[in-house]
Design a protein around this motif. Structure first.
Motif, PDB file in Angstrom:
ATOM      1  N   GLY A 267      14.934  -5.809 145.551  1.00 10.38           N
ATOM      2  CA  GLY A 267      15.489  -5.487 146.862  1.00 10.38           C
ATOM      3  C   GLY A 267      16.281  -6.631 147.462  1.00 10.38           C
ATOM      4  N   ASP A 268      15.736  -7.841 147.387  1.00 13.85           N
ATOM      5  CA  ASP A 268      16.448  -9.000 147.933  1.00 13.85           C
ATOM      6  C   ASP A 268      17.732  -9.274 147.159  1.00 13.85           C
ATOM      7  OD1 ASP A 268      14.618 -10.476 150.056  1.00 13.85           O
ATOM      8  OD2 ASP A 268      13.308  -9.686 148.503  1.00 13.85           O
ATOM      9  N   GLN A 269      17.686  -9.076 145.847  1.00 19.39           N
ATOM     10  CA  GLN A 269      18.906  -9.270 145.060  1.00 19.39           C
ATOM     11  C   GLN A 269      20.000  -8.301 145.502  1.00 19.39           C
ATOM     12  OE1 GLN A 269      18.151  -9.494 140.736  1.00 19.39           O
ATOM     13  NE2 GLN A 269      16.031  -9.986 141.257  1.00 19.39           N
ATOM     14  N   LEU A 270      19.615  -7.048 145.719  1.00 21.68           N
ATOM     15  CA  LEU A 270      20.596  -6.058 146.183  1.00 21.68           C
ATOM     16  C   LEU A 270      21.111  -6.408 147.568  1.00 21.68           C
ATOM     17  CD1 LEU A 270      19.182  -2.651 144.966  1.00 21.68           C
ATOM     18  CD2 LEU A 270      21.508  -3.476 144.645  1.00 21.68           C
ATOM     19  N   LEU A 271      20.206  -6.824 148.441  1.00 22.81           N
ATOM     20  CA  LEU A 271      20.584  -7.159 149.812  1.00 22.81           C
ATOM     21  C   LEU A 271      21.701  -8.199 149.831  1.00 22.81           C
ATOM     22  CD1 LEU A 271      19.474  -6.704 152.855  1.00 22.81           C
ATOM     23  CD2 LEU A 271      18.510  -8.985 152.542  1.00 22.81           C
ATOM     24  N   ALA A 461      14.996   2.019 149.385  1.00 19.94           N
ATOM     25  CA  ALA A 461      15.922   1.888 150.523  1.00 19.94           C
ATOM     26  C   ALA A 461      17.119   1.029 150.139  1.00 19.94           C
ATOM     27  CB  ALA A 461      15.185   1.282 151.712  1.00 19.94           C
ATOM     28  N   HIS A 462      16.879  -0.036 149.386  1.00 18.00           N
ATOM     29  CA  HIS A 462      17.974  -0.911 148.958  1.00 18.00           C
ATOM     30  C   HIS A 462      18.878  -0.204 147.943  1.00 18.00           C
ATOM     31  CE1 HIS A 462      16.418  -4.610 150.870  1.00 18.00           C
ATOM     32  NE2 HIS A 462      15.225  -4.150 150.550  1.00 18.00           N
ATOM     33  N   LEU A 463      18.278   0.529 147.014  1.00 23.09           N
ATOM     34  CA  LEU A 463      19.070   1.239 146.015  1.00 23.09           C
ATOM     35  C   LEU A 463      19.958   2.292 146.667  1.00 23.09           C
ATOM     36  CD1 LEU A 463      16.324   1.666 143.282  1.00 23.09           C
ATOM     37  CD2 LEU A 463      18.327   0.184 143.124  1.00 23.09           C
ATOM     38  N   ALA A 464      19.370   3.058 147.594  1.00 25.73           N
ATOM     39  CA  ALA A 464      20.157   4.095 148.275  1.00 25.73           C
ATOM     40  C   ALA A 464      21.240   3.466 149.145  1.00 25.73           C
ATOM     41  CB  ALA A 464      19.226   4.975 149.116  1.00 25.73           C
ATOM     42  N   GLY A 465      20.883   2.398 149.872  1.00 26.89           N
ATOM     43  CA  GLY A 465      21.877   1.715 150.690  1.00 26.89           C
ATOM     44  C   GLY A 465      22.967   1.096 149.849  1.00 26.89           C
ATOM     45  N   GLY A 466      22.586   0.533 148.694  1.00 28.10           N
ATOM     46  CA  GLY A 466      23.574  -0.057 147.802  1.00 28.10           C
ATOM     47  C   GLY A 466      24.551   0.958 147.241  1.00 28.10           C
ATOM     48  N   TRP A 495      23.076  -4.361 157.168  1.00 22.77           N
ATOM     49  CA  TRP A 495      23.371  -4.700 155.784  1.00 22.77           C
ATOM     50  C   TRP A 495      23.911  -3.517 154.987  1.00 22.77           C
ATOM     51  CZ3 TRP A 495      22.790  -9.672 153.901  1.00 22.77           C
ATOM     52  CH2 TRP A 495      22.178 -10.577 154.777  1.00 22.77           C
ATOM     53  N   TYR A 496      23.373  -2.324 155.261  1.00 24.55           N
ATOM     54  CA  TYR A 496      23.771  -1.121 154.526  1.00 24.55           C
ATOM     55  C   TYR A 496      24.259  -0.079 155.541  1.00 24.55           C
ATOM     56  CZ  TYR A 496      20.714  -3.150 150.888  1.00 24.55           C
ATOM     57  OH  TYR A 496      20.108  -3.974 149.968  1.00 24.55           O
ATOM     58  N   PRO A 497      25.561   0.122 155.665  1.00 25.33           N
ATOM     59  CA  PRO A 497      26.087   1.026 156.702  1.00 25.33           C
ATOM     60  C   PRO A 497      25.598   2.462 156.592  1.00 25.33           C
ATOM     61  CG  PRO A 497      27.830  -0.400 155.867  1.00 25.33           C
ATOM     62  CD  PRO A 497      26.646  -0.628 154.982  1.00 25.33           C
TER      63      PRO A 497
END
Length: 523
Positions: A267-271, A461-466, A495-497
């Motif tokens: 998650g942090d890597q994606l962020l 959440a990070h994958l979907a936001g990414g 971070w993720y619109p």
């Protein structure tokens, strides 16, 4: 004499010179256990854990009853989350010296990290029995009670520690964190600053203060203080010993090539990967290292980037002349709230063929909503896991709606929970054969096949936001579990619109939070 000179230089903070003296001492006498031990301890203090462990192991082999070497080796294992190995070292140290309060304290810390609360409490109580005026003992008991959710007992122990030692920096810092958890951020920040006055080298206080600033969108201060994450015990992020100068603001447009190394979890890597377009916009050459599972989706979205996995980074980084931790990138490109207007809509691209395949397999006339409800955390972070994880049962009312179908996106072992959900009448579709942990490209395709994702604070959440998929991130109460989920204007993630944060002070149970989701679906 060489060993003693190394100790003196280490005490003065002149670590590189200390390393040289220890190396000379070991070269002069390869069987000098104390030199191995002190060199290893100094490397451990500098965050160079992997280099420290062989030296400490050698010291223990040369002098099996060395309490100092055993204790330091245990601390090094602890920093690498090898808690059982750490416990073995502390027990050997205590067999040699049963009254070693330091080994007893560290043994308690390792038990606590494994969620063995009773054993941890026994160790801390033994420290207090040996040293009734030990502020450290009461401070550690406070931490134990805090993680178990007993705020009153935690506060009482911190107060006892501070009564014994008003300048006890760790207890001041921990009391601050307790206040912050209770919603008193301003008072907490005052305590973090007071802890740093008492001990300017207390990295945990610096890091806590950093996160408090970031929660308040005070980014310049937050990013600067967040560099302390390398120096906490155990480190939030271990340092990467790359033999390259760090990339700094003065290096822009000077023809450098940056080795950007990954840190923390997926998650942090994606962020922080969302900030790489800012480098591309400035024509800044870089190589970025990420978890191997993310490489295909990043390469698909950014064919001009050089993306590598950890296994391939040594060769890729050999062509670089500067280095930077991925989590240090925001300090260069996101100095204030306004700068987040540059956040990209998406940084990942799913495999279009697999997306189409999954859509066909999931053919439905109703809306397809992907859900994820759990965050798997180490036992030492049990309280955080409880804040971030919902019971699957809370999704029951959603699953019974005729206008939607729920799709399981939750990684980890959830079979028993899913079976119970089905027995209670819940409907949850799954893509058979999809490994939700290892096949991240498949998970991204599954997300791509959905109309909406509803998730708690976890990697989904990070994958979907990414991907730029419309996502509703839900957590309890108004206090965000992480600084990056504090909503910006309109309730959106900075971070993720595509991620909308669903929370409110009155949403203090998961049933209430999912009822709010139900209402949003109906509107």
């Amino acid at each position: 004499a060489l060993n003693n000179l190394g100790n003196a230089l280490r005490s003065a903070g002149r670590m590189d010179e200390a390393f040289e003296q220890y190396a000379l001492a070991v070269r002069h006498d390869p069987r000098f256990a104390d030199a191995h031990s002190n060199w290893g301890a100094a490397l451990r203090e500098a965050g160079r854990i992997e280099e420290a462990i062989p030296l400490l192991e050698r010291a223990v082999a040369l002098k099996p009853d060395s309490v100092g070497a055993l204790n330091n080796l245990g601390i090094a294992h602890f920093a690498r989350h090898r808690y059982d190995d750490a416990i073995a070292c502390y027990r050997r140290a205590l067999a040699a010296r049963p009254d070693s309060h330091e080994a007893l304290t560290n043994l308690g810390n390792a038990h606590a990290a494994l969620g063995r609360w009773d054993e941890a409490e026994q160790s801390y109580a033994a420290v207090i029995a040996l040293q009734p005026e030990s502020a450290d003992g009461y401070n550690n008991l406070g931490l134990l009670h805090q993680d178990r959710g007993d705020r009153d007992a935690a506060a009482a122990n911190y107060e006892r520690a501070l009564a014994l030692d008003p300048g006890h920096a760790d207890a001041i810092n921990n009391m601050g964190f307790l206040l912050e958890e209770g919603g008193q951020r301003e008072a907490a920040m005052d305590l973090y600053r007071r802890a740093l006055e008492a001990n300017p080298r207390l990295a945990r206080a610096s890091y806590n203060l950093a996160i408090a600033h970031l929660n308040r969108f005070e980014f310049a201060s937050g990013w600067e203080l967040a560099e302390a994450r390398f120096d906490t015990v155990p480190p939030v992020t271990p340092r990467r010993p790359l033999a390259l100068p760090r990339f700094v603001a003065g290096d822009w447009a000077r023809g450098h090539r940056i080795a950007i190394w990954r840190e923390q979890g997926l998650g942090d890597q994606l962020l922080y990967t969302t900030l790489l377009p800012a480098l591309e916009a400035r024509d800044q050459a870089f190589v970025v290292e990420v978890d191997r599972r993310l490489v295909p989706a990043l390469e698909r979205a950014h064919p001009n980037w050089e993306v590598c996995s950890a296994e391939d980074s040594a060769a890729a980084f050999s062509r670089c002349d500067r280095e930077l931790a991925l989590g240090s990138l925001p300090g260069l490109v996101r100095p204030d709230l306004e700068s987040f207007a540059a956040q990209p809509q998406a940084v990942l691209a799913a495999d279009a063929v697999r997306v189409a395949e999954f859509r066909d397999r999931l053919a439905a006339t109703s809306r397809r909503i992907g859900i994820s409800w759990r965050s798997f955390q180490p036992k030492v972070r049990g309280k955080l896991a409880r804040r971030k994880s919902a019971p699957l049962a809370a999704f029951g009312p959603l699953s019974r709606r005729s206008d939607i179908r729920l799709l399981d996106l939750q990684y980890g072992d959830t079979e028993a929970e899913r079976e119970e959900f089905a027995r209670a009448g819940g409907r949850l579709d799954r893509i058979e054969g999809l490994d939700l942990f290892n096949d991240i490209d498949g998970v991204l395709a599954a997300i791509g096949a959905c109309d909406l994702v509803v998730t708690t604070s976890n990697v989904t959440a990070h994958l979907a936001g990414g991907l730029g998929k419309r996502t509703w991130l839900v957590y309890l109460g108004a206090a965000s579990p992480f600084h990056y989920w504090v909503p910006g204007a309109g309730g959106k993630s900075l971070w993720y619109p595509s991620v909308e944060v669903v929370t409110a002070p009155e949403l203090d149970t998961w049933d209430k939070a999912l009822a709010r989701i139900d209402g949003l679906l109906a509107s």
